[in-house]
Design a protein around this motif. Structure first.
Motif, mmCIF file in Angstrom:
data_model
loop_
_atom_site.group_PDB
_atom_site.id
_atom_site.type_symbol
_atom_site.label_atom_id
_atom_site.label_comp_id
_atom_site.label_asym_id
_atom_site.label_seq_id
_atom_site.Cartn_x
_atom_site.Cartn_y
_atom_site.Cartn_z
ATOM 1 N N MET A 148 25.916 13.112 59.963
ATOM 2 C CA MET A 148 25.788 11.669 59.767
ATOM 3 C C MET A 148 26.806 10.906 60.614
ATOM 4 S SD MET A 148 24.166 9.236 58.603
ATOM 5 C CE MET A 148 23.186 9.540 57.192
ATOM 6 N N ALA A 149 28.024 11.368 60.629
ATOM 7 C CA ALA A 149 29.057 10.690 61.422
ATOM 8 C C ALA A 149 28.716 10.739 62.912
ATOM 9 C CB ALA A 149 30.416 11.346 61.175
ATOM 10 N N ALA A 150 28.248 11.882 63.376
ATOM 11 C CA ALA A 150 27.889 12.003 64.792
ATOM 12 C C ALA A 150 26.708 11.107 65.128
ATOM 13 C CB ALA A 150 27.571 13.457 65.131
ATOM 14 N N LEU A 151 25.704 11.079 64.280
ATOM 15 C CA LEU A 151 24.542 10.218 64.535
ATOM 16 C C LEU A 151 24.930 8.745 64.600
ATOM 17 C CD1 LEU A 151 21.764 11.885 62.360
ATOM 18 C CD2 LEU A 151 21.921 11.841 64.844
ATOM 19 N N VAL A 152 25.732 8.302 63.649
ATOM 20 C CA VAL A 152 26.161 6.899 63.648
ATOM 21 C C VAL A 152 27.026 6.597 64.865
ATOM 22 C CG1 VAL A 152 27.566 5.195 62.401
ATOM 23 C CG2 VAL A 152 25.939 6.625 61.158
ATOM 24 N N SER A 153 27.936 7.505 65.176
ATOM 25 C CA SER A 153 28.812 7.303 66.337
ATOM 26 C C SER A 153 28.025 7.234 67.635
ATOM 27 C CB SER A 153 29.837 8.430 66.435
ATOM 28 O OG SER A 153 30.665 8.429 65.306
ATOM 29 N N TYR A 154 27.109 8.159 67.832
ATOM 30 C CA TYR A 154 26.305 8.153 69.051
ATOM 31 C C TYR A 154 25.388 6.935 69.108
ATOM 32 C CZ TYR A 154 27.784 12.785 70.558
ATOM 33 O OH TYR A 154 28.526 13.844 70.996
ATOM 34 N N PHE A 155 24.855 6.532 67.961
ATOM 35 C CA PHE A 155 23.995 5.351 67.932
ATOM 36 C C PHE A 155 24.744 4.125 68.450
ATOM 37 C CE2 PHE A 155 22.682 1.464 65.810
ATOM 38 C CZ PHE A 155 21.374 1.356 66.255
ATOM 39 N N TYR A 156 25.923 3.865 67.880
ATOM 40 C CA TYR A 156 26.684 2.686 68.303
ATOM 41 C C TYR A 156 27.223 2.831 69.727
ATOM 42 C CZ TYR A 156 26.232 0.332 63.903
ATOM 43 O OH TYR A 156 25.708 -0.321 62.836
ATOM 44 N N SER A 157 27.600 4.026 70.085
ATOM 45 C CA SER A 157 28.085 4.251 71.440
ATOM 46 C C SER A 157 26.988 3.959 72.464
ATOM 47 C CB SER A 157 28.576 5.689 71.590
ATOM 48 O OG SER A 157 28.988 5.929 72.899
ATOM 49 N N CYS A 158 25.782 4.399 72.169
ATOM 50 C CA CYS A 158 24.671 4.182 73.104
ATOM 51 C C CYS A 158 24.122 2.758 73.027
ATOM 52 C CB CYS A 158 23.568 5.196 72.846
ATOM 53 S SG CYS A 158 24.053 6.870 73.298
ATOM 54 N N ALA A 159 24.185 2.149 71.852
ATOM 55 C CA ALA A 159 23.688 0.779 71.713
ATOM 56 C C ALA A 159 24.509 -0.203 72.548
ATOM 57 C CB ALA A 159 23.704 0.362 70.251
ATOM 58 N N TYR A 160 25.789 0.058 72.671
ATOM 59 C CA TYR A 160 26.671 -0.838 73.427
ATOM 60 C C TYR A 160 27.176 -0.174 74.704
ATOM 61 C CZ TYR A 160 26.456 -3.561 69.205
ATOM 62 O OH TYR A 160 25.994 -4.291 68.146
ATOM 63 N N MET A 161 26.344 0.670 75.291
ATOM 64 C CA MET A 161 26.741 1.450 76.458
ATOM 65 C C MET A 161 27.110 0.564 77.646
ATOM 66 S SD MET A 161 24.541 4.481 78.270
ATOM 67 C CE MET A 161 24.217 5.275 76.717
ATOM 68 N N GLU A 162 26.245 -0.358 78.023
ATOM 69 C CA GLU A 162 26.518 -1.194 79.195
ATOM 70 C C GLU A 162 27.770 -2.037 79.002
ATOM 71 O OE1 GLU A 162 23.537 -3.602 80.934
ATOM 72 O OE2 GLU A 162 22.274 -1.899 81.439
ATOM 73 N N GLU A 163 27.913 -2.628 77.814
ATOM 74 C CA GLU A 163 29.087 -3.441 77.544
ATOM 75 C C GLU A 163 30.354 -2.612 77.589
ATOM 76 O OE1 GLU A 163 26.349 -3.340 75.698
ATOM 77 O OE2 GLU A 163 25.524 -5.375 75.743
ATOM 78 N N SER A 164 30.273 -1.414 77.046
ATOM 79 C CA SER A 164 31.436 -0.525 77.029
ATOM 80 C C SER A 164 31.858 -0.133 78.441
ATOM 81 C CB SER A 164 31.111 0.730 76.214
ATOM 82 O OG SER A 164 32.152 1.661 76.279
ATOM 83 N N ILE A 165 30.875 0.206 79.277
ATOM 84 C CA ILE A 165 31.179 0.597 80.654
ATOM 85 C C ILE A 165 31.764 -0.582 81.423
ATOM 86 C CG2 ILE A 165 30.161 1.346 82.841
ATOM 87 C CD1 ILE A 165 30.307 3.579 80.852
ATOM 88 N N ASP A 166 31.176 -1.760 81.258
ATOM 89 C CA ASP A 166 31.701 -2.929 81.974
ATOM 90 C C ASP A 166 33.104 -3.295 81.488
ATOM 91 O OD1 ASP A 166 29.679 -3.218 83.771
ATOM 92 O OD2 ASP A 166 28.563 -4.670 82.586
#
Length: 131
Positions: free
Chosen positions: A71-89
């Protein structure tokens, strides 16, 4: 060839650390290359893995520990991928690039690739029947 960070510097970068100026070209490549999404997920894994290991070592039934980790990995990956472009920029901005640099370069590369694909399509399928 661009100067690549060593393992320790890369781990520092993966946990949101800044890199020295000499890695500017590598940073830009990391954020705009063909595999930038996979690189982002790999960096996210570096942050998630230690927490998952700790949760696996908790004194609880194995099924519960595995469920917590999943569950923790799924939630973490979900949010990480949802804000991928913003995070990279944001990562690029933190390392001295103007805001929006990564998104702009990726858009330019996509436009070039799209123009080439369109030209190939037109050449192959839109020929004049009189020819």
């Amino acid at each position: 060839m661009t100067d690549r960070p060593g393992v320790l510097r890369w781990f520092w970068y993966a946990v949101s650390g800044r890199l020295p100026e000499r890695y500017r070209d590598w940073l830009l490549h990391d954020a705009t290359s063909k595999h930038w999404k996979a690189r982002h997920v790999l960096r996210a894994t570096v942050g998630i893995a230690p927490l998952c290991l700790v949760w696996l070592l908790l004194p609880a039934p194995l099924g519960l520990r595995l469920a917590i980790v999943l569950m923790a990995a799924l939630v973490s990956y979900f949010y990480s991928c949802a804000y991928m472009e913003e995070s990279i920029d944001h990562r690029l901005s933190r390392n001295g690039f103007p805001p929006g640099t990564g998104k702009r370069i990726r858009r330019e590369k996509a436009a070039e690739a799209n123009a080439e694909a369109t030209a190939r399509y037109i050449a192959a399928y839109r020929q004049d029947p009189a020819d």
